[in-house]
Design a protein around this motif. Structure first.
Motif, PDB file in Angstrom:
ATOM      1  N   VAL A 227     -44.289  37.698 -30.484  1.00 45.29           N
ATOM      2  CA  VAL A 227     -42.654  37.702 -30.744  1.00 45.29           C
ATOM      3  C   VAL A 227     -42.466  36.098 -31.767  1.00 45.29           C
ATOM      4  N   ARG A 228     -43.302  35.137 -31.484  1.00 44.00           N
ATOM      5  CA  ARG A 228     -42.673  33.972 -31.934  1.00 44.00           C
ATOM      6  C   ARG A 228     -42.567  33.903 -33.717  1.00 44.00           C
ATOM      7  N   SER A 229     -43.783  34.892 -34.146  1.00 42.85           N
ATOM      8  CA  SER A 229     -44.321  35.128 -35.239  1.00 42.85           C
ATOM      9  C   SER A 229     -42.548  36.324 -36.220  1.00 42.85           C
ATOM     10  N   ALA A 230     -42.387  36.756 -34.993  1.00 41.76           N
ATOM     11  CA  ALA A 230     -41.044  38.276 -36.034  1.00 41.76           C
ATOM     12  C   ALA A 230     -40.049  37.074 -35.965  1.00 41.76           C
ATOM     13  N   ILE A 231     -39.746  36.178 -35.177  1.00 40.13           N
ATOM     14  CA  ILE A 231     -38.659  35.277 -35.367  1.00 40.13           C
ATOM     15  C   ILE A 231     -38.639  34.321 -36.066  1.00 40.13           C
ATOM     16  N   MET A 232     -39.917  33.918 -35.906  1.00 39.22           N
ATOM     17  CA  MET A 232     -39.650  32.089 -36.905  1.00 39.22           C
ATOM     18  C   MET A 232     -41.379  31.952 -37.290  1.00 39.22           C
ATOM     19  N   PRO A 233     -41.356  32.541 -38.710  1.00 46.30           N
ATOM     20  CA  PRO A 233     -41.789  32.346 -39.914  1.00 46.30           C
ATOM     21  C   PRO A 233     -42.662  31.358 -39.780  1.00 46.30           C
ATOM     22  N   ILE A 234     -42.205  30.558 -39.636  1.00 43.73           N
ATOM     23  CA  ILE A 234     -43.241  29.219 -39.196  1.00 43.73           C
ATOM     24  C   ILE A 234     -44.669  29.259 -38.541  1.00 43.73           C
ATOM     25  N   ASN A 235     -44.290  30.467 -36.942  1.00 42.64           N
ATOM     26  CA  ASN A 235     -45.496  30.224 -36.393  1.00 42.64           C
ATOM     27  C   ASN A 235     -46.647  31.276 -37.603  1.00 42.64           C
ATOM     28  N   ARG A 236     -46.619  31.698 -38.361  1.00 37.72           N
ATOM     29  CA  ARG A 236     -47.771  32.126 -38.417  1.00 37.72           C
ATOM     30  C   ARG A 236     -48.437  31.079 -39.759  1.00 37.72           C
ATOM     31  N   LYS A 237     -47.942  29.889 -39.944  1.00 39.91           N
ATOM     32  CA  LYS A 237     -49.051  28.877 -40.242  1.00 39.91           C
ATOM     33  C   LYS A 237     -49.029  28.138 -39.137  1.00 39.91           C
ATOM     34  N   TYR A 238     -48.168  27.937 -38.800  1.00 39.46           N
ATOM     35  CA  TYR A 238     -49.138  27.410 -37.711  1.00 39.46           C
ATOM     36  C   TYR A 238     -48.374  27.309 -35.768  1.00 39.46           C
ATOM     37  N   PRO A 239     -49.465  28.792 -35.942  1.00 38.40           N
ATOM     38  CA  PRO A 239     -49.538  29.887 -34.357  1.00 38.40           C
ATOM     39  C   PRO A 239     -49.365  28.745 -32.938  1.00 38.40           C
ATOM     40  N   LEU A 240     -48.474  28.899 -32.258  1.00 36.40           N
ATOM     41  CA  LEU A 240     -48.902  28.202 -30.370  1.00 36.40           C
ATOM     42  C   LEU A 240     -50.375  27.399 -30.420  1.00 36.40           C
ATOM     43  N   GLU A 241     -50.799  28.051 -30.415  1.00 35.11           N
ATOM     44  CA  GLU A 241     -52.954  27.252 -30.097  1.00 35.11           C
ATOM     45  C   GLU A 241     -52.264  26.100 -30.847  1.00 35.11           C
ATOM     46  N   PRO A 242     -52.041  25.775 -31.888  1.00 36.81           N
ATOM     47  CA  PRO A 242     -52.443  25.120 -31.923  1.00 36.81           C
ATOM     48  C   PRO A 242     -50.936  23.798 -32.183  1.00 36.81           C
ATOM     49  N   LEU A 243     -50.148  24.287 -32.054  1.00 39.59           N
ATOM     50  CA  LEU A 243     -48.366  23.684 -31.695  1.00 39.59           C
ATOM     51  C   LEU A 243     -49.402  23.392 -30.549  1.00 39.59           C
TER      52      LEU A 243
END
Length: 376
Positions: A227-243
């Motif tokens: 869901v986060r990648s669909a609404i926030m493209p930055i998540n594709r580079k920095y996904p939830l686990e490292p964040l």
């Protein structure tokens, strides 16, 4: 040279080049940031000769106020024009005993978050320290809050770097601006009264804590990478686990100084009870609090706001798990000053004016004008 935006050491170097003693730095700093002077002639503790020499070769340039609007709820927004003609917006959100000035760090934004109006405007450039600090000075001017009052009496008590742009993509200029904002002999804001909001630029988060030491807010908005990648493209580079790992390691984070997780409520996208329970699992062990934000639509927006009863149910699930999760009531909607709505209105107006001028030209003149407009 504009003296606003210079650090103390840079200001000292300017005065040294002019043959002045080091103590003049403190005097000049006091006039610029404690008294809010806009003219060297006001600086009565400096000699007339020094004031004249300063005026000959330096300035105290603030952003120009192109438009100032006040909403029915007291929220005030400024459209600010910089020396190159570029524009950004700043907002003051008043409360009963305090108020936050929301400042921009870039003209436009590069992140294209789908729920954010600012993201529909392309990134133009980073703002300089003078332009970031200048937004707060303009707010002080607007409210007449000079000289710098104490924390107990000031209306402009907080700064939030939540305006246009991603602050961590303009790290050096933002860090320099923060150092000016917190100087105790000038604007005198506590670092605990400054909050930097990031979309999750993971490599810069630890550095932000060490070098700026401000409160951290993160635009989370989803509990899963899908869901986060669909609404926030930055998540594709920095996904939830490292964040989430970066947030747990943020310098100074504790139950007394929690990270704020911003969560915009999008109907049918991220607002189900299952999403709330997934959030509880995601943040387990992280000192944090949520801000649940009803989506603020704009003309052509791709989403709808979650109905308030569903937002309340969502908040209750988080609260039952021991998490603080207030619902942030929208402010300044009638002037497009609410969260996610900042965008230079003049961009649209200039485009409309440009199209009207084209319509009045001959075909050859129109082709030449379009070619000129397309040049970088």
């Amino acid at each position: 040279m504009n003296l606003i935006g210079l650090t103390r050491s840079e200001l000292a170097a300017v005065l040294e080049d002019m043959g002045e003693k080091p103590f003049r730095t403190r005097q000049l700093w006091h006039w610029i940031y404690f008294r809010g002077a806009t003219d060297f002639a006001q600086m009565s503790t400096l000699s007339k000769d020094l004031r004249a020499r300063l005026a000959d070769i330096h300035s105290l340039e603030r952003p120009q106020v192109s438009r100032e609007q006040t909403a029915m709820d007291g929220t005030r927004k400024w459209l600010l024009r910089f020396t190159d003609g570029k524009e950004a917006e700043a907002v003051h959100i008043p409360e009963d005993d305090r108020g936050a000035v929301c400042v921009s760090s870039q003209v436009g934004c590069t992140l294209t978050c789908r729920f954010c109006h600012t993201g529909t405007q392309m990134l133009v450039r980073n703002l300089e320290p003078a332009e970031i600090v200048g937004q707060f000075l303009v707010a002080r001017d607007s409210y007449g809050e000079w000289p710098t009052p104490t924390d107990e009496t000031r209306h402009l008590s907080n700064v939030v770097l939540m305006g246009m742009g991603e602050p961590l993509f303009n790290f050096d200029n933002v860090s320099k601006a923060v150092s000016i904002l917190v100087d105790g002999e000038g604007l005198a804001l506590s670092r605990r009264r400054i909050t930097l909001s990031t979309s999750g630029v993971v490599p810069m988060i630890e550095r932000c804590g060490h070098e700026m030491g401000v409160n951290l807010a993160v635009s989370l908005h989803a509990a899963t990478d899908e869901v986060r990648s669909a609404i926030m493209p930055i998540n594709r580079k920095y996904p939830l686990e490292p964040l989430m790992a970066a947030l747990r390691a943020y310098p100074g984070v504790s139950n007394a100084r929690r990270i704020t997780l911003e969560y915009v409520m999008l109907k049918g996208i991220n607002d189900s009870p299952a999403d709330a329970r997934a959030l509880v699992r995601l943040v387990r062990g992280l000192p944090c609090k949520f801000n649940l934000i009803p989506f603020n639509p704009w003309p052509g927006a791709p989403y709808e706001c979650t109905p308030m009863p569903a937002i309340q149910r969502f908040a209750d699930i988080l609260a039952d798990a021991g998490l603080t999760a207030p619902i942030r009531m929208p402010r300044g909607r009638d002037i497009l000053a609410a969260c996610g709505q900042l965008k230079s209105a003049s961009e649209r107006e200039r485009l409309q004016g440009y199209r009207a001028r084209l319509a009045a030209l001959s075909p050859d003149e129109r082709a030449a004008a379009e070619a000129e407009h397309a040049r970088p």
